[in-house]
Structures are given as structure tokens and as C-alpha cells.
Design a protein around this motif. Structure first.
Motif, PDB file in Angstrom:
ATOM      1  N   GLY A 196       8.419  -1.529   8.993  1.00  0.00           N
ATOM      2  CA  GLY A 196       7.482  -2.199   9.987  1.00  0.00           C
ATOM      3  C   GLY A 196       6.802  -3.488   9.456  1.00  0.00           C
ATOM      4  O   GLY A 196       7.091  -4.289   8.791  1.00  0.00           O
ATOM      5  N   ASP A 197       5.501  -3.751  10.252  1.00  0.00           N
ATOM      6  CA  ASP A 197       4.936  -4.980  10.040  1.00  0.00           C
ATOM      7  C   ASP A 197       3.906  -4.785   8.596  1.00  0.00           C
ATOM      8  O   ASP A 197       3.112  -3.629   8.758  1.00  0.00           O
ATOM      9  N   LEU A 198       4.241  -5.736   7.865  1.00  0.00           N
ATOM     10  CA  LEU A 198       3.233  -5.605   6.419  1.00  0.00           C
ATOM     11  C   LEU A 198       2.241  -6.678   6.485  1.00  0.00           C
ATOM     12  O   LEU A 198       1.850  -7.004   5.428  1.00  0.00           O
ATOM     13  N   THR A 199       2.099  -7.351   7.418  1.00  0.00           N
ATOM     14  CA  THR A 199       1.592  -8.634   7.362  1.00  0.00           C
ATOM     15  C   THR A 199       0.204  -8.521   6.575  1.00  0.00           C
ATOM     16  O   THR A 199      -0.656  -7.714   7.436  1.00  0.00           O
ATOM     17  N   GLY A 200      -0.107  -9.157   5.654  1.00  0.00           N
ATOM     18  CA  GLY A 200      -1.128  -9.273   5.081  1.00  0.00           C
ATOM     19  C   GLY A 200      -1.551  -7.903   4.203  1.00  0.00           C
ATOM     20  O   GLY A 200      -2.835  -8.048   3.621  1.00  0.00           O
ATOM     21  N   ARG A 201      -0.861  -7.135   4.180  1.00  0.00           N
ATOM     22  CA  ARG A 201      -1.183  -5.708   3.683  1.00  0.00           C
ATOM     23  C   ARG A 201      -0.795  -5.731   2.044  1.00  0.00           C
ATOM     24  O   ARG A 201      -0.011  -6.453   1.418  1.00  0.00           O
ATOM     25  N   ASP A 202      -1.614  -5.010   1.308  1.00  0.00           N
ATOM     26  CA  ASP A 202      -1.333  -4.504  -0.206  1.00  0.00           C
ATOM     27  C   ASP A 202      -0.526  -3.490  -0.507  1.00  0.00           C
ATOM     28  O   ASP A 202      -0.643  -2.250   0.237  1.00  0.00           O
ATOM     29  N   VAL A 203       0.919  -3.664  -0.610  1.00  0.00           N
ATOM     30  CA  VAL A 203       1.911  -2.918  -0.792  1.00  0.00           C
ATOM     31  C   VAL A 203       2.237  -2.285  -2.325  1.00  0.00           C
ATOM     32  O   VAL A 203       2.506  -3.196  -3.017  1.00  0.00           O
ATOM     33  N   LEU A 204       2.683  -1.075  -2.088  1.00  0.00           N
ATOM     34  CA  LEU A 204       3.021  -0.514  -3.579  1.00  0.00           C
ATOM     35  C   LEU A 204       4.454   0.053  -3.200  1.00  0.00           C
ATOM     36  O   LEU A 204       4.460   1.072  -2.325  1.00  0.00           O
ATOM     37  N   ILE A 205       5.406  -0.407  -3.781  1.00  0.00           N
ATOM     38  CA  ILE A 205       6.710   0.152  -3.646  1.00  0.00           C
ATOM     39  C   ILE A 205       7.115   1.251  -4.959  1.00  0.00           C
ATOM     40  O   ILE A 205       6.720   0.879  -5.934  1.00  0.00           O
ATOM     41  N   VAL A 206       7.555   2.346  -4.487  1.00  0.00           N
ATOM     42  CA  VAL A 206       7.726   3.486  -5.503  1.00  0.00           C
ATOM     43  C   VAL A 206       9.101   3.921  -5.655  1.00  0.00           C
ATOM     44  O   VAL A 206       9.835   4.031  -4.542  1.00  0.00           O
ATOM     45  N   ASP A 207       9.716   3.873  -6.932  1.00  0.00           N
ATOM     46  CA  ASP A 207      11.006   4.715  -6.906  1.00  0.00           C
ATOM     47  C   ASP A 207      10.993   5.351  -8.099  1.00  0.00           C
ATOM     48  O   ASP A 207      10.105   5.810  -8.925  1.00  0.00           O
ATOM     49  N   ASP A 208      11.744   6.435  -8.329  1.00  0.00           N
ATOM     50  CA  ASP A 208      11.926   7.330  -9.391  1.00  0.00           C
ATOM     51  C   ASP A 208      12.334   6.601 -10.622  1.00  0.00           C
ATOM     52  O   ASP A 208      11.978   6.782 -11.669  1.00  0.00           O
ATOM     53  N   THR A 266      17.186  -2.974  -7.364  1.00  0.00           N
ATOM     54  CA  THR A 266      16.703  -2.267  -6.402  1.00  0.00           C
ATOM     55  C   THR A 266      15.310  -2.776  -6.011  1.00  0.00           C
ATOM     56  O   THR A 266      14.975  -2.782  -4.949  1.00  0.00           O
ATOM     57  N   LEU A 267      14.453  -2.567  -7.077  1.00  0.00           N
ATOM     58  CA  LEU A 267      13.080  -3.024  -6.979  1.00  0.00           C
ATOM     59  C   LEU A 267      13.012  -4.559  -6.402  1.00  0.00           C
ATOM     60  O   LEU A 267      11.963  -4.678  -5.684  1.00  0.00           O
ATOM     61  N   ALA A 268      13.701  -5.223  -6.939  1.00  0.00           N
ATOM     62  CA  ALA A 268      13.685  -6.631  -6.514  1.00  0.00           C
ATOM     63  C   ALA A 268      14.125  -6.931  -5.054  1.00  0.00           C
ATOM     64  O   ALA A 268      13.515  -7.456  -4.266  1.00  0.00           O
ATOM     65  N   ALA A 269      15.086  -6.273  -4.688  1.00  0.00           N
ATOM     66  CA  ALA A 269      15.475  -6.243  -3.305  1.00  0.00           C
ATOM     67  C   ALA A 269      14.474  -5.752  -2.506  1.00  0.00           C
ATOM     68  O   ALA A 269      14.180  -6.228  -1.427  1.00  0.00           O
ATOM     69  N   ALA A 270      13.526  -4.508  -2.712  1.00  0.00           N
ATOM     70  CA  ALA A 270      12.544  -4.033  -2.053  1.00  0.00           C
ATOM     71  C   ALA A 270      11.332  -4.848  -2.018  1.00  0.00           C
ATOM     72  O   ALA A 270      10.752  -5.038  -0.821  1.00  0.00           O
ATOM     73  N   THR A 271      10.989  -5.454  -3.289  1.00  0.00           N
ATOM     74  CA  THR A 271      10.044  -6.623  -3.315  1.00  0.00           C
ATOM     75  C   THR A 271      10.276  -7.800  -2.214  1.00  0.00           C
ATOM     76  O   THR A 271       9.298  -8.277  -1.448  1.00  0.00           O
ATOM     77  N   ARG A 272      11.474  -8.203  -2.078  1.00  0.00           N
ATOM     78  CA  ARG A 272      11.965  -9.246  -1.235  1.00  0.00           C
ATOM     79  C   ARG A 272      11.756  -8.913   0.177  1.00  0.00           C
ATOM     80  O   ARG A 272      11.117  -9.603   1.030  1.00  0.00           O
ATOM     81  N   LEU A 273      11.841  -7.614   0.388  1.00  0.00           N
ATOM     82  CA  LEU A 273      11.964  -7.068   1.834  1.00  0.00           C
ATOM     83  C   LEU A 273      10.423  -6.779   2.444  1.00  0.00           C
ATOM     84  O   LEU A 273      10.113  -7.346   3.408  1.00  0.00           O
ATOM     85  N   ALA A 274       9.693  -6.474   1.518  1.00  0.00           N
ATOM     86  CA  ALA A 274       8.222  -6.333   1.477  1.00  0.00           C
ATOM     87  C   ALA A 274       7.549  -7.787   1.709  1.00  0.00           C
ATOM     88  O   ALA A 274       6.730  -7.757   2.836  1.00  0.00           O
ATOM     89  N   THR A 275       8.107  -8.725   1.033  1.00  0.00           N
ATOM     90  CA  THR A 275       7.525 -10.003   1.259  1.00  0.00           C
ATOM     91  C   THR A 275       7.991 -10.614   2.433  1.00  0.00           C
ATOM     92  O   THR A 275       7.172 -11.143   3.358  1.00  0.00           O
ATOM     93  N   ASP A 276       9.149 -10.488   2.926  1.00  0.00           N
ATOM     94  CA  ASP A 276       9.805 -11.003   4.102  1.00  0.00           C
ATOM     95  C   ASP A 276       9.148 -10.197   5.624  1.00  0.00           C
ATOM     96  O   ASP A 276       8.857 -10.919   6.408  1.00  0.00           O
ATOM     97  N   ALA A 277       8.512  -9.002   5.070  1.00  0.00           N
ATOM     98  CA  ALA A 277       7.946  -8.216   6.312  1.00  0.00           C
ATOM     99  C   ALA A 277       6.456  -8.671   6.317  1.00  0.00           C
ATOM    100  O   ALA A 277       5.490  -8.036   6.958  1.00  0.00           O
ATOM    101  N   GLY A 278       6.071  -9.679   5.566  1.00  0.00           N
ATOM    102  CA  GLY A 278       4.589 -10.246   5.314  1.00  0.00           C
ATOM    103  C   GLY A 278       3.525  -9.631   4.529  1.00  0.00           C
ATOM    104  O   GLY A 278       2.358  -9.941   4.653  1.00  0.00           O
ATOM    105  N   ALA A 279       4.293  -8.706   3.843  1.00  0.00           N
ATOM    106  CA  ALA A 279       2.976  -8.192   2.690  1.00  0.00           C
ATOM    107  C   ALA A 279       2.262  -9.228   2.119  1.00  0.00           C
ATOM    108  O   ALA A 279       2.852 -10.243   1.559  1.00  0.00           O
ATOM    109  N   GLY A 280       0.953  -9.188   1.766  1.00  0.00           N
ATOM    110  CA  GLY A 280       0.129 -10.204   1.085  1.00  0.00           C
ATOM    111  C   GLY A 280       0.243  -9.776  -0.336  1.00  0.00           C
ATOM    112  O   GLY A 280       0.038 -10.824  -1.071  1.00  0.00           O
ATOM    113  N   ARG A 281       0.281  -8.563  -0.675  1.00  0.00           N
ATOM    114  CA  ARG A 281       0.600  -8.476  -2.282  1.00  0.00           C
ATOM    115  C   ARG A 281       1.566  -7.263  -2.247  1.00  0.00           C
ATOM    116  O   ARG A 281       1.567  -6.272  -1.563  1.00  0.00           O
ATOM    117  N   VAL A 282       2.367  -7.334  -3.455  1.00  0.00           N
ATOM    118  CA  VAL A 282       3.395  -6.385  -3.701  1.00  0.00           C
ATOM    119  C   VAL A 282       3.301  -6.042  -5.064  1.00  0.00           C
ATOM    120  O   VAL A 282       3.432  -6.691  -5.802  1.00  0.00           O
TER     121      VAL A 282
END
Length: 187
Positions: free
Chosen positions: A107-119, A126-142
Motif C-alpha cells: 500500500g501507500d507508505l508515504t511518510g510513515r515510520d515502518v518496521l519490517i519483520v522477519d523470522d 530479503t530484508l534489503a529487498a523489503a527495505t527497498r520496496l518500503a522506501t519505493d512505497a514512500g516510507a519516511g523511516r524504515v
């Protein structure tokens, strides 16, 4: 965050050796062990400010993300499916790069503070790919959180503790989580 010393809850982490091999150690986490890891991660996150959105990497990150969402408390939990192993067997081969399924699920993460969680974090890809996706979706902090880092597989340019924001513990070898059952072919 200082990783948890497995000796602190030795009854919860039971190292074994994979059948037919003396170098592929397998760590079996119990539910109390996972709860301890998630509790420590939640405490560290709370000390730095809770995120606005949790993103679980499917499948392994789903249960830790939901547990964290209850402890923080935070209701906005989203998912992204990223795979980096060819199957679910112990020490499964890696795909050349992480494979992303339906990146729009963030979804739209514009300006949001996001925490990516994995086991678990193996190579860190995988974490690097997820971080790139969150940044591309507009996250302000990952930020990122994992229950376990497998130091035997880590290939990042920097050590895991310099790359992953919150680490429950580190192991050398494969980790089996309690939700994976008692199958020999587990992650």
C-alpha cells in the motif's frame, strides 16, 4: 540492541545436528524462546518509538509481526511475500535473488515510520529487498527486526548488527521455529 545471549534461556533453544552432518547445526526454538526474543525486540523498539506500520515478510515474519503488534500495541500490520530459498528444506538452496510476490500489498507508505519483520535473516538480501520496496512505497523511516540472524549464511557488506535494526539473537546454522512443526525439512 544487544543480541540475547542464548545461554540466558538455554532451555528454550535446543541446538542439534542435522542428520548425516556434523557441521550443519540446527537450532530448534520453542515458544518460550520466541516469546523472549520478541519481548526483547519489543522493548528495544518501544525505547526508540513505536513504528506506525509493521510489515511482515511472508511466511516466516507473519507470526513474529503479529506478536509484536500486540506488544507495541499497533494494529496496522501489512504483508509482503519475498522468498529467497528454493524450498522449505533444511539448508535449502538460495534463489539468485529474492523473489517478490505482489509488491502492491504494501500500500501507500508515504511518510510513515515502518518496521519490517522477519523470522530469520540469512544473507540479508530479503530484508534489503523489503527495505527497498518500503522506501519505493514512500516510507519516511524504515527499520528492520528479526528473531534470529544465521551468521553462517550472512553475506552482507556490513555485519548483521550494523544492518538489521533489531536482532533477537544470532546463531550459526539453520533455525527451526515452533510454528514449523517437527518436520526434518524445515527452515
Amino acid at each position: 540492541m544487544t543480541p540475547i545471549n542464548p545461554g540466558r534461556f538455554a532451555a528454550a533453544i535446543l541446538p542439534t545436528t542435522a542428520a548425516g552432518s556434523d557441521w550443519h547445526a540446527v537450532t530448534h526454538l520453542t515458544w518460550p524462546g520466541v516469546e523472549e526474543l520478541i519481548g526483547r525486540i519489543a522493548e528495544a523498539i518501544s525505547n526508540e518509538g513505536a513504528p506506525q506500520i509493521l510489515v511482515a515478510i511472508l511466511r516466516g515474519g507473519a507470526i513474529p509481526a503479529v506478536c509484536l503488534s500486540h506488544r507495541l500495541p499497533l494494529r496496522d500490520v501489512r504483508t509482503i511475500e519475498i522468498t529467497h530459498t528454493t524450498d522449505d528444506s533444511t539448508n535449502a538452496a538460495k534463489t539468485p535473488r529474492p523473489l517478490v510476490v505482489n509488491p502492491a500489498s504494501l500500500g501507500d507508505l508515504t511518510g510513515r515510520d515502518v518496521l519490517i519483520v522477519d523470522d530469520v535473516a540469512g544473507t540479508g538480501d530479503t530484508l534489503a529487498a523489503a527495505t527497498r520496496l518500503a522506501t519505493d512505497a514512500g516510507a519516511g523511516r524504515v527499520r528492520t527486526a528479526v528473531c534470529v540472524v544465521n551468521e553462517d549464511n550472512w553475506t552482507g557488506h556490513l555485519p548483521a548488527k550494523a544492518t538489521v535494526t533489531y536482532i533477537g539473537t544470532s546463531t550459526r546454522g539453520w533455525t527451526v521455529f515452533p510454528w514449523e512443526g517437527n518436520h526434518e525439512h524445515q527452515h
